[in-house]
Design an enzyme around this catalytic site. Structure first.
Site, short mmCIF file in Angstrom:
data_model
loop_
_atom_site.label_atom_id
_atom_site.label_comp_id
_atom_site.label_asym_id
_atom_site.label_seq_id
_atom_site.Cartn_x
_atom_site.Cartn_y
_atom_site.Cartn_z
N GLU A 125 6.04 34.50 -30.67
CA GLU A 125 6.43 34.63 -29.42
C GLU A 125 7.00 36.18 -28.90
O GLU A 125 7.25 36.74 -29.75
CB GLU A 125 7.68 33.76 -28.92
CG GLU A 125 7.17 32.24 -28.85
CD GLU A 125 8.19 31.42 -28.42
OE1 GLU A 125 9.19 31.92 -27.43
OE2 GLU A 125 8.43 30.14 -28.87
N ASN A 126 6.70 36.69 -27.61
CA ASN A 126 7.00 37.89 -27.52
C ASN A 126 6.48 39.03 -28.28
O ASN A 126 7.11 40.00 -28.60
CB ASN A 126 8.61 38.16 -27.26
CG ASN A 126 9.20 37.14 -26.40
OD1 ASN A 126 8.94 36.96 -25.27
ND2 ASN A 126 10.23 36.33 -26.81
N ARG A 127 5.29 38.86 -28.93
CA ARG A 127 4.44 39.66 -29.94
C ARG A 127 5.52 39.81 -31.08
O ARG A 127 5.02 41.04 -31.49
CB ARG A 127 4.01 40.86 -29.03
CG ARG A 127 3.39 40.59 -27.82
CD ARG A 127 2.48 41.54 -27.31
NE ARG A 127 1.58 42.09 -28.17
CZ ARG A 127 0.43 41.96 -28.66
NH1 ARG A 127 0.05 40.72 -28.17
NH2 ARG A 127 -0.39 42.45 -29.25
N LEU A 128 6.19 38.89 -31.63
CA LEU A 128 6.87 39.19 -32.72
C LEU A 128 6.18 38.35 -33.82
O LEU A 128 6.75 37.39 -34.34
CB LEU A 128 8.44 38.87 -32.59
CG LEU A 128 9.22 39.50 -31.65
CD1 LEU A 128 10.80 39.02 -31.58
CD2 LEU A 128 9.27 41.05 -31.95
#
Length: 192
Positions: A169-172
């Site tokens: 999520e959120n490019r993590l």
């Protein structure tokens, strides 16, 4: 997990079971040609084991020529519906004639005839030339087995590093890198 090949095979098995993934063995193959020019194309990886990742091709193709000039390659598997990616980098070696023979015999007859008929990566003056070659080879092998041509074989990418990527999520994203060290692997996490 200390064995990246086992991890890869588990992920690929998930891809094989997923209805949204039409070809779970498909990967981008990157090679480097003359003058350092990179080249990439999609191939089908037909075998994965502790020795490496194997694909088959015409040994006179552009990819084979580039692999002879610079025997290193990279693969990228991307199973988008699962949000998983695997990157493989390593050196290449040709498979044995026996391995190539065994795999070639599993191919559909039409694909085996196509292997005899195509001068892969070479200029094709007109599609009718290829159609004619297929017709000639179909007649030539009528009622007989279609043997593997001497110019058709496979390459094994012997991995020096394998990276597993999971979308977060959120490019993590989660990234895990295996680097070959002797007979084993060093494992580390990477920032997304």
């Amino acid at each position: 997990m200390t064995d990246p090949i086992e991890q890869f095979l588990r992920w690929q098995e998930r891809a094989k079971r997923h209805q949204g993934i039409l070809e779970p063995t498909a990967a981008s193959l990157a090679t480097v040609g003359k003058g350092g020019q990179p080249s990439v194309r999609i191939i089908l990886v037909k075998q994965v084991d502790a020795r490496g990742f194997v694909f088959y091709t015409n040994m006179q193709s552009r990819k084979s020529e580039e692999l002879r000039q610079n025997p290193k390659a990279a693969l990228c598997f991307h199973w988008m519906p699962l949000r998983l990616q695997v990157r493989v980098e390593g050196h290449v070696e040709p498979v044995s004639d026996a391995e190539a023979d065994v795999y070639f015999a599993t191919r559909p007859r039409e694909s085996r005839i196509g292997s005899w008929s195509s001068k892969q990566s070479q200029p094709l003056p007109d599609r009718d030339v290829l159609v004619k070659a297929v017709a000639e080879n179909t007649k030539k092998f009528e009622g007989a087995d279609v043997p593997r041509p001497s110019f058709w074989s496979g390459w094994r990418i012997v991995p020096e590093q394998i990276e597993f990527w999971q979308e977060g999520e959120n490019r993590l994203h989660e990234r895990e890198l295996y680097v070959r060290k002797g007979n084993g692997w060093d494992v580390s996490k990477l920032y997304p």
